[in-house]
Design a protein around this motif. Structure first.
Motif, mmCIF file in Angstrom:
data_model
loop_
_atom_site.group_PDB
_atom_site.id
_atom_site.type_symbol
_atom_site.label_atom_id
_atom_site.label_comp_id
_atom_site.label_asym_id
_atom_site.label_seq_id
_atom_site.Cartn_x
_atom_site.Cartn_y
_atom_site.Cartn_z
ATOM 1 N N ALA A 289 16.382 25.173 -34.246
ATOM 2 C CA ALA A 289 15.769 24.020 -33.594
ATOM 3 C C ALA A 289 14.364 24.362 -33.088
ATOM 4 N N LEU A 290 14.199 25.558 -32.526
ATOM 5 C CA LEU A 290 12.902 25.974 -31.996
ATOM 6 C C LEU A 290 11.851 26.078 -33.106
ATOM 7 N N VAL A 291 12.206 26.769 -34.186
ATOM 8 C CA VAL A 291 11.257 26.947 -35.287
ATOM 9 C C VAL A 291 10.935 25.603 -35.940
ATOM 10 N N ALA A 292 11.958 24.758 -36.116
ATOM 11 C CA ALA A 292 11.736 23.460 -36.752
ATOM 12 C C ALA A 292 10.829 22.582 -35.902
ATOM 13 N N TYR A 293 11.069 22.542 -34.590
ATOM 14 C CA TYR A 293 10.247 21.691 -33.724
ATOM 15 C C TYR A 293 8.817 22.203 -33.653
ATOM 16 N N LYS A 294 8.642 23.520 -33.558
ATOM 17 C CA LYS A 294 7.290 24.083 -33.513
ATOM 18 C C LYS A 294 6.534 23.763 -34.805
ATOM 19 N N THR A 295 7.224 23.860 -35.937
ATOM 20 C CA THR A 295 6.582 23.596 -37.226
ATOM 21 C C THR A 295 6.176 22.134 -37.351
ATOM 22 N N VAL A 296 7.107 21.253 -36.988
ATOM 23 C CA VAL A 296 6.838 19.819 -37.119
ATOM 24 C C VAL A 296 5.760 19.364 -36.140
ATOM 25 N N SER A 297 5.799 19.867 -34.915
ATOM 26 C CA SER A 297 4.840 19.433 -33.893
ATOM 27 C C SER A 297 3.478 20.106 -34.042
ATOM 28 N N GLY A 298 3.438 21.215 -34.744
ATOM 29 C CA GLY A 298 2.174 21.908 -34.953
ATOM 30 C C GLY A 298 1.621 22.604 -33.728
ATOM 31 N N GLN A 299 2.444 22.885 -32.751
ATOM 32 C CA GLN A 299 2.000 23.540 -31.529
ATOM 33 C C GLN A 299 2.038 25.066 -31.676
ATOM 34 N N GLY A 300 1.285 25.737 -30.837
ATOM 35 C CA GLY A 300 1.349 27.184 -30.778
ATOM 36 C C GLY A 300 2.453 27.625 -29.832
ATOM 37 N N TRP A 301 2.771 28.927 -29.890
ATOM 38 C CA TRP A 301 3.795 29.437 -28.989
ATOM 39 C C TRP A 301 3.289 29.417 -27.550
#
Length: 304
Positions: free
Chosen positions: A50-62
């Motif tokens: 879920a974390l990797v998918a949301y970061k990828t879709v939202s385009g945000q940095g860590w």
């Protein structure tokens, strides 16, 4: 409607489902430690995905890690782990509905812990709620099948002990998790919530896994063998925890836990229509008092 309220209601519903699945594991297959570990171990891959998918879709940095983050994560993770074990152990002593209701002392204790740790003020209505809720816990702690006992044994017993311990520990974990999400810099609330949740879940899986490997040999294999129910437990745990963490990132822990008391409604429906469980007169009185205390906390916590 504020998003933190939606997240809190969703989290309460998923948490109720997760406790039902853990109850099934506890009464049919696993020990208290095994049923608790199943929740964490099977949640890790779901949270990471879920974390990797949301970061990828939202385009945000860590998000970057700020001061106090690791301390909050470790303290919150250990408190939640112990609280979950208390609730699972409680299921062997009281029926499902009363077990969850006793756990609901957390809404009162969260307000107290939040005041001590994060400086969140406790108003007069909340103090009144503490008194009413404590009376309800005392009523619920009275064992229905043990007559002729002195009042000390009827009030101070393993059921009340597990219930109050779980409430306090869940309160500690809620406040610590809010502190952890606030210590993260950058990213929106869901990203920070998932980031902190993954760290906490990994800590819980490792710590409890080491305990089971050393003290309950073979229990880890029994958990893995029960992968069908344990997998669903991990999935519902991930969804519920994401809801809680997101709400904590947006609002104080006391507000979130006040809204989260809607879990009692979900629990009652499951208990009455699925588990076919009955409640005694003392239990009804105790539940009513706790519901009154919840309403007082909700009224006090609702923003202007």
């Amino acid at each position: 409607m504020p998003f933190w309220i939606i997240a809190s209601v969703f989290a309460a519903f998923m948490q109720n489902l997760r406790f039902i699945l853990q109850r099934q594991l506890k009464v049919t297959t696993l020990s208290t430690g095994g049923a608790t570990w199943a929740r964490f171990a099977f949640a890790v891959p779901f949270v990471a995905l879920a974390l990797v998918a949301y970061k990828t879709v939202s385009g945000q940095g860590w998000p970057s890690i700020g001061s106090g983050y690791l301390q909050y994560i470790v303290a919150g993770a250990l408190a939640q782990m112990l609280a979950t074990a208390c609730v699972v152990a409680l299921f062997a002593r009281r029926n499902f509905y009363v077990g969850i209701t006793l756990k609901k002392s957390e809404v009162i204790l969260t307000a107290l812990v939040g005041f001590v740790v994060l400086g969140e003020a406790v108003s007069a209505p909340v103090l009144l709620a503490i008194a009413v809720g404590f009376a309800g816990v005392l009523a619920l702690s009275d064992p229905p099948q043990e007559t002729g006992l002195p009042w000390t044994a009827r009030v101070f017993n393993s059921a009340s002990g597990y219930g109050l311990a779980s409430g306090l520990l869940f309160g500690v974990s809620a406040v610590c998790y809010r502190g952890a999400t606030l210590a993260l810099e950058g990213g929106d609330a869901p990203l920070r919530a998932a980031f902190a949740l993954l760290a906490a879940t990994i800590v819980q899986t490792l710590v409890l896994g080491l305990y089971l490997a050393s003290r309950e040999r073979g229990e880890i294999m029994r958990v893995l063998a029960s992968w069908r129910i344990s997998g669903l437990t991990g999935l519902t745990s991930m969804l519920g925890s994401l809801g809680w963490f997101t709400a904590f990132a947006l609002q104080t822990a006391a507000y979130v836990k006040a809204v989260g008391q809607i879990e009692l409604v979900f629990t009652f429906l499951f208990s009455a229509f699925w588990l076919r469980e009955k409640t005694s007169r003392n239990e009804v009185i105790g539940i009513a008092l706790i519901l009154i205390s919840i309403c007082l906390v909700f009224w006090a916590a609702w923003p202007g």
